[in-house]
Design an enzyme around this catalytic site. Structure first.
Site, PDB file in Angstrom:
ATOM      1  N   TRP A 134       3.411  54.415 -35.735  1.00 17.62           N
ATOM      2  CA  TRP A 134       3.913  53.091 -35.375  1.00 17.62           C
ATOM      3  C   TRP A 134       2.703  52.186 -35.174  1.00 17.62           C
ATOM      4  O   TRP A 134       1.751  52.546 -34.485  1.00 17.62           O
ATOM      5  CB  TRP A 134       4.730  53.214 -34.092  1.00 17.62           C
ATOM      6  CG  TRP A 134       5.329  51.936 -33.586  1.00 17.62           C
ATOM      7  CD1 TRP A 134       5.956  50.984 -34.336  1.00 17.62           C
ATOM      8  CD2 TRP A 134       5.377  51.494 -32.237  1.00 17.62           C
ATOM      9  NE1 TRP A 134       6.400  49.976 -33.521  1.00 17.62           N
ATOM     10  CE2 TRP A 134       6.057  50.251 -32.220  1.00 17.62           C
ATOM     11  CE3 TRP A 134       4.916  52.006 -31.019  1.00 17.62           C
ATOM     12  CZ2 TRP A 134       6.293  49.538 -31.062  1.00 17.62           C
ATOM     13  CZ3 TRP A 134       5.151  51.284 -29.859  1.00 17.62           C
ATOM     14  CH2 TRP A 134       5.832  50.065 -29.890  1.00 17.62           C
ATOM     15  N   ASP A 216       5.792  60.723 -27.905  1.00 23.28           N
ATOM     16  CA  ASP A 216       6.473  59.446 -28.046  1.00 23.28           C
ATOM     17  C   ASP A 216       7.921  59.794 -28.389  1.00 23.28           C
ATOM     18  O   ASP A 216       8.186  60.426 -29.417  1.00 23.28           O
ATOM     19  CB  ASP A 216       5.833  58.603 -29.158  1.00 23.28           C
ATOM     20  CG  ASP A 216       6.415  57.201 -29.225  1.00 23.28           C
ATOM     21  OD1 ASP A 216       5.754  56.300 -29.772  1.00 23.28           O
ATOM     22  OD2 ASP A 216       7.554  56.986 -28.744  1.00 23.28           O
ATOM     23  N   LYS A 252      16.830  52.247 -28.697  1.00 25.21           N
ATOM     24  CA  LYS A 252      17.677  52.599 -29.834  1.00 25.21           C
ATOM     25  C   LYS A 252      18.803  53.538 -29.443  1.00 25.21           C
ATOM     26  O   LYS A 252      19.897  53.454 -30.000  1.00 25.21           O
ATOM     27  CB  LYS A 252      16.837  53.284 -30.928  1.00 25.21           C
ATOM     28  CG  LYS A 252      15.978  52.330 -31.718  1.00 25.21           C
ATOM     29  CD  LYS A 252      14.615  52.181 -31.123  1.00 25.21           C
ATOM     30  CE  LYS A 252      13.719  51.348 -32.022  1.00 25.21           C
ATOM     31  NZ  LYS A 252      12.473  50.985 -31.340  1.00 25.21           N
TER      32      LYS A 252
END
Lengths: 408, 402
Positions: A134, A216, A252
């Site tokens: 990312w 993560d 999300k």
């Protein structure tokens, strides 16, 4: 007379640009394959029914006020989040070696984690991040002068798999006690995850080199639809007795994007160490934002702790996962039907929201400029933007891009 | 390995305030009072959700909105309304689009963004805070990488402003350094400069070419009048200072835990403002990507809806008036008790906090003998005083100070 006359205008990262261009684009066939936010089959944002219900409950609860949360946030959320990640009957939780604080979504958790490592970690501050990862990971690490951004090989673009041997070789060559950032599941941007076998190899080299691990965790449940399954890597590392951080996002997985709900977990070697670390993390929080926002935290807490809402949330997570899998199938089928050159099986084998298509920068530019299909020039697409009705258009556009793009 | 010494003093400070609340919670004395924590309480001693905010919330629930990502710098609705509120709709700053801004995680977030911005872009890395200042200012700016120094502000003898000392100190600050000013309702003293004094401060600050950073956490909450409380912000901006501004909606909208604030910089021109804003976003993104939406929706709704805005003016004036009346009641209560001391400062000071002038020993007695909880520096939160307990407090304060 300005103090800041020399400050220049700077563009935001590409993903924001492209979203802006998409929004302004008037072409009726336009497709947005950039941003990582869930979309329904109709291409719309989805407020999960359990979230709506939680909001209703909160709105009619007279006992709720707007008082400050503590620096570590809403305790009921922290506790439930910990059990979600580590497992209901986790020995680590029973031994009180796990601590958690509420954070400003996943980014906020990473930021606190990096600040904590910078200020309190006595070991090597080389931070190994997957190549690719990312985009914000590098920005965050570069932002803190004491930390050094490094990369480990991850994605083999020829085989479109995790090159776990190359990854482990690099980590094995790292200085003892370096820091390594791992994506627990549904890797962003590639969508390719290590197998369980791979994880065992990765864990072995982490133990051998005494690496400090950060997971993560932005897509728990998006890889397989089952959060226990998706948390396997984290729980495996816990079972091995390793110390690690988990930077968790509810953006999300609960559709709470803009409410900024997340958690930073730390599993320490002992209970005393874990709690001391937590106390220091709270001090770090205080000089950044004092205490985290309450609204999103209350929604997430209700969805996790209220029995009926929890069941509903689990179904929502399964639905989001299922729709993304359907989108992968639509696109894969359409690519085959259109006889698009290349092997597209990776569209099906990749996990989570994103896919590394394998398209080149030049091909992506054709997609954007000629076909009004917006994606990152790395070839990453968000499967959330694919629907049954646009899959054919997307596939045919891919074909044209591959055939006509001029490679430099 | 770890800068333990630097952390320890601050941990003690944090524990001091949190310790007050914890000790208060454990105390079983029915007359106990918490005048430590800085959140407004109504006359029944309860947390207060403003009627305008309740209405805004009902409106929002009925709209069934989603929670999609905000841009990095937050809700445009909220940002624009915050600018107008601070600078005034007719100010050149607003009409000529000179203000670069971002929504922030309340006032703390705004101050931290500002600190990081100064560190990254400003020629001087030193910031001057008034003595005393809010306890969290020093850690925020220190952790932004700035050197924190101070200027004279509070005068112990008068329990008021040491105006000459302040001007003298400011006139000796090195050119180009940053100076932090509290717009109104100074925390922790409650001592504010008068408009005339602000005018003079502006001149001295200008003469040293200092970068001005204003912390405005109590607009409307101090006097009940939004324009009056923003005097310093507007005067300085008029005078050509390109100020940095941290705004909090925690107190004046009562949205504390929802975390709503804004950070602004006034630029020379519209294009400079655009450049500054683009750079502010770069500062924000690695820290938390984008701010929280719910708070912005609440505050933005109230500020942009004429009926709700009118209700807000009533609500915020109500809070300010109650605090002012408690100050007056406390002073007259002490006089009734027969205190020979001068308690004028109780009503001269403004806002939530009051530097009573009590010593640590007197404070300790207040807590031990009367179960009145406050911080060792003698600061009380007037929000914790109500018509039910003001006489008790007056009696307690008189007993320990006579």
């Amino acid at each position: 007379m300005s103090h800041f006359g020399e400050v220049s205008y700077v563009e935001l990262p590409a993903v924001f640009h492209l979203s802006g261009r998409f929004a302004a684009d008037t072409d009726p066939n336009k497709v947005n394959l950039t941003i990582g936010a869930y979309r329904t089959e109709a291409g719309k944002p989805w407020v999960l029914p359990c979230v709506r219900q939680a909001e209703s409950i909160l709105a009619s609860d007279e006992t709720i006020n707007k008082e400050y949360l503590s620096m570590s946030g809403l305790q009921s959320l922290c506790d439930a989040a910990m059990r979600l990640v580590l497992g209901e009957s986790s020995p680590v939780i029973q031994e009180d070696r796990a601590v958690a604080l509420q954070t400003l979504s996943g980014t906020g958790a990473l930021y606190i984690c990096f600040q904590f490592i910078d200020q309190f970690y006595g070991g090597c501050k080389d931070i190994y991040v997957s190549d690719p990862s990312w985009g914000n990971h590098k920005l965050m690490i570069d932002r803190i002068p004491g930390l050094n951004f490094k990369q480990y090989p991850y994605y083999n673009s020829e085989t479109m798999t995790v090159d776990v041997d190359a990854m482990c070789r690099t980590l094995d060559g790292a200085a003892e006690g370096s820091v390594v950032l791992l994506h627990a599941c549904a890797h962003n941007p590639t969508g390719i995850d290590p197998s369980r076998n791979d994880w065992e190899k990765i864990a072995a080299v982490c133990r051998k080199k005494n690496l400090l691990v950060i997971f993560d965790l932005a897509y728990l449940g998006y890889a397989s639809g089952d959060y226990n399954e998706d948390a396997w890597s984290i729980r495996y590392f816990a079972d091995l007795g390793m110390e690690f951080f988990v930077c968790q996002s509810f953006a999300k997985i609960m559709g709470l994007y803009s409410e900024r709900v997340g958690a930073l977990h730390f599993v320490g070697a002992t209970s005393e160490i874990a709690h001391k670390c937590l106390s220091q993390m709270k001090i770090i929080v205080r000089s950044i934002y004092s205490n985290p926002p309450s609204h999103g935290a209350r929604i997430a807490s209700l969805c996790l702790n209220n029995r009926d809402l929890r069941i509903e949330w689990e179904d929502c997570l399964k639905e989001m996962h299922a729709r993304i899998r359907r989108a992968r199938t639509y696109l894969h089928t359409a690519l085959k039907m259109a006889n698009v050159p290349g092997n597209w099986d990776h569209i099906l084998s990749q996990n989570g929201m994103f896919s590394y298509t394998g398209l080149t920068k030049a091909q992506c530019e054709v997609l954007i400029e000629k076909h009004h299909i917006y994606l990152l020039k790395s070839g990453r697409i968000s499967m959330c933007g694919v629907t049954e009705s646009n899959a054919k258009y997307v596939a045919e556009s891919f074909k044209d891009a591959i055939e006509t793009a001029k490679e430099n | 390995m770890v800068d333990i010494m630097a952390k320890q003093w601050y941990q003690r400070r944090v524990r001091a305030i949190i310790g007050v609340t914890e000790a208060f919670n454990r105390d079983t004395n029915p007359n106990k009072m918490n005048v430590g924590v800085g959140a407004y309480r109504d006359d029944a001693g309860k947390p207060y959700v403003l009627p305008c905010v309740r209405s805004a919330e009902e409106l929002l629930v009925s709209q069934n909105l989603n929670h999609e990502y905000l841009p990095t710098h937050g809700c445009p609705n909220l940002r624009q309304a915050a600018k107008v509120l601070a600078f005034g709709a007719d100010s050149v700053a607003v009409t000529e689009n000179l203000v670069a801004s971002t929504q922030t995680i309340s006032g703390t977030g705004a101050l931290r963004i500002g600190g990081e911005f100064i560190k990254k872009f400003h020629s001087s890395e030193t910031i001057y805070l008034p003595t005393p200042s809010w306890g969290n200012h020093t850690p925020i700016f220190r952790d932004s990488g700035l050197e924190v120094k101070s200027y004279t502000y509070y005068k112990k003898d008068t329990k008021g402003l040491d105006f000459q000392g302040m001007l003298s100190d400011i006139s000796q600050i090195e050119e180009g350094a940053t100076i932090l000013l509290h717009a109104c309702a100074h925390n922790p003293t409650g001592v504010d400069p008068s408009p005339e004094q602000w005018n003079e401060i502006s001149q001295v600050v200008k003469s040293r070419n200092l970068l001005v950073f204003v912390d405005m956490a109590y607009q409307g909450f101090a006097s009940g009048n939004l324009e009056k409380d923003a005097y310093a912000v507007r005067k300085f901006t008029e005078e050509g200072h390109r100020i940095l501004l941290a705004q909090s909606f925690a107190k004046n909208m009562g949205v504390y835990g929802e975390r709503c604030g804004a950070f602004s910089i006034v630029g020379e021109s519209e294009s400079e403002a655009a450049a500054l804003e683009s750079q502010i976003k770069i500062v924000v993104r690695p820290m938390y990507s984008s701010p929280a939406l719910h708070a912005a929706r609440l505050v933005g709704t109230v500020l942009n809806d004429p009926a709700l805005y009118a209700q807000w003016l009533v609500d915020v004036k109500g809070m300010a008036d109650r605090i002012i009346s408690m100050r007056e009641a406390l002073k007259s209560g002490l006089e009734k008790e027969g205190s020979v001391h001068n308690w004028d400062h109780l009503v001269n000071q403004i806002g939530m906090f009051c530097f009573t002038g009590m010593t640590p020993e007197q404070v300790a007695r207040l807590t031990e003998e009367f179960s009145v909880y406050l911080t060792k520096d003698g600061r009380i939160s007037v929000a914790g005083v109500s018509s039910r307990n003001v006489e008790y407090l007056a009696h307690a304060m008189h007993t320990v100070t006579k």
